[in-house]
Design a protein around this motif. Structure first.
Motif, PDB file in Angstrom:
ATOM      1  N   THR A  12     -57.572   1.487  28.930  1.00  0.00           N
ATOM      2  CA  THR A  12     -56.758   1.162  30.094  1.00  0.00           C
ATOM      3  C   THR A  12     -57.284  -0.054  30.837  1.00  0.00           C
ATOM      4  N   LYS A  13     -56.427  -0.690  31.600  1.00  0.00           N
ATOM      5  CA  LYS A  13     -56.847  -1.760  32.508  1.00  0.00           C
ATOM      6  C   LYS A  13     -57.388  -1.171  33.811  1.00  0.00           C
ATOM      7  N   GLN A  14     -57.083   0.084  34.091  1.00  0.00           N
ATOM      8  CA  GLN A  14     -57.467   0.732  35.343  1.00  0.00           C
ATOM      9  C   GLN A  14     -58.603   1.728  35.121  1.00  0.00           C
ATOM     10  N   GLU A  17     -59.663   3.597  38.526  1.00  0.00           N
ATOM     11  CA  GLU A  17     -58.605   4.498  38.991  1.00  0.00           C
ATOM     12  C   GLU A  17     -58.453   5.703  38.066  1.00  0.00           C
ATOM     13  N   THR A  18     -58.565   5.458  36.759  1.00  0.00           N
ATOM     14  CA  THR A  18     -58.459   6.553  35.793  1.00  0.00           C
ATOM     15  C   THR A  18     -59.643   7.502  35.950  1.00  0.00           C
ATOM     16  N   GLU A  35     -68.717  -0.767  34.614  1.00  0.00           N
ATOM     17  CA  GLU A  35     -67.418  -1.330  34.993  1.00  0.00           C
ATOM     18  C   GLU A  35     -66.392  -1.214  33.867  1.00  0.00           C
ATOM     19  N   GLU A  54     -62.286  -0.022  29.057  1.00  0.00           N
ATOM     20  CA  GLU A  54     -61.478  -1.130  29.555  1.00  0.00           C
ATOM     21  C   GLU A  54     -60.700  -1.807  28.431  1.00  0.00           C
ATOM     22  N   THR A  68     -53.895  -0.572  24.243  1.00  0.00           N
ATOM     23  CA  THR A  68     -53.883   0.536  25.174  1.00  0.00           C
ATOM     24  C   THR A  68     -53.770   1.774  24.326  1.00  0.00           C
TER      25      THR A  68
END
Length: 140
Positions: A12-14, A17-18, A35, A54, A68
């Motif tokens: 994911t890009k988040q 948040e995930t 990160e 990421e 993804t």
């Protein structure tokens, strides 16, 4: 092949948040946190694991699959033997066997459906990455 652990990896890009979603809503806690990658364990059962990676990170090999989705991780006792078998059996290996500073000796292959499979043996991480592990999860 004797697996010692199995868990899905969400791409994911988040990442943050995930991570926060699974911690807040499903009672997970971090075993390793950076990160670009977070490894979570269930507070109720530490054998229940989930990882978050990421999208676009260099550890993901180039592929015709979208960046993804999910990678299936299999931790094994002897990754070299599994890698030799993968080569002999002509698996679709996308990332050759290598050691990573974050504490893995691994390779990545693709199954016939296109799903990425990361076959891993935990190894001691560099000092930089060791600081990002919880004490209970640090590979030795």
């Amino acid at each position: 092949m004797k697996s010692t652990s199995y868990y899905p990896v969400l791409i994911t890009k988040q990442v943050a948040e995930t991570r926060d979603f699974y911690i807040r809503h499903l009672d997970f806690e971090p075993a390793f946190e950076s990160e670009w990658y977070v490894h979570l364990c269930s507070k109720a059962d530490p054998k229940v694991n989930l990882a978050i990676l990421e999208q676009g990170h260099p550890t993901i090999p180039e592929s015709d699959m979208p960046m993804t989705g999910m990678i299936l991780n299999f931790e094994v006792e002897d990754v070299d033997a599994v890698y030799d078998r993968a080569l002999t059996q002509k698996w679709s290996v996308l990332k050759p066997l290598c050691d990573e500073a974050f504490g893995q000796r691994h390779f990545i292959a693709r199954d016939p459906s296109g799903t990425l499979i990361d076959v891993i043996k935990p190894i001691p991480p560099t000092a930089e990455f060791a600081a990002q592990y919880s004490a209970a999860a640090l590979p030795r």
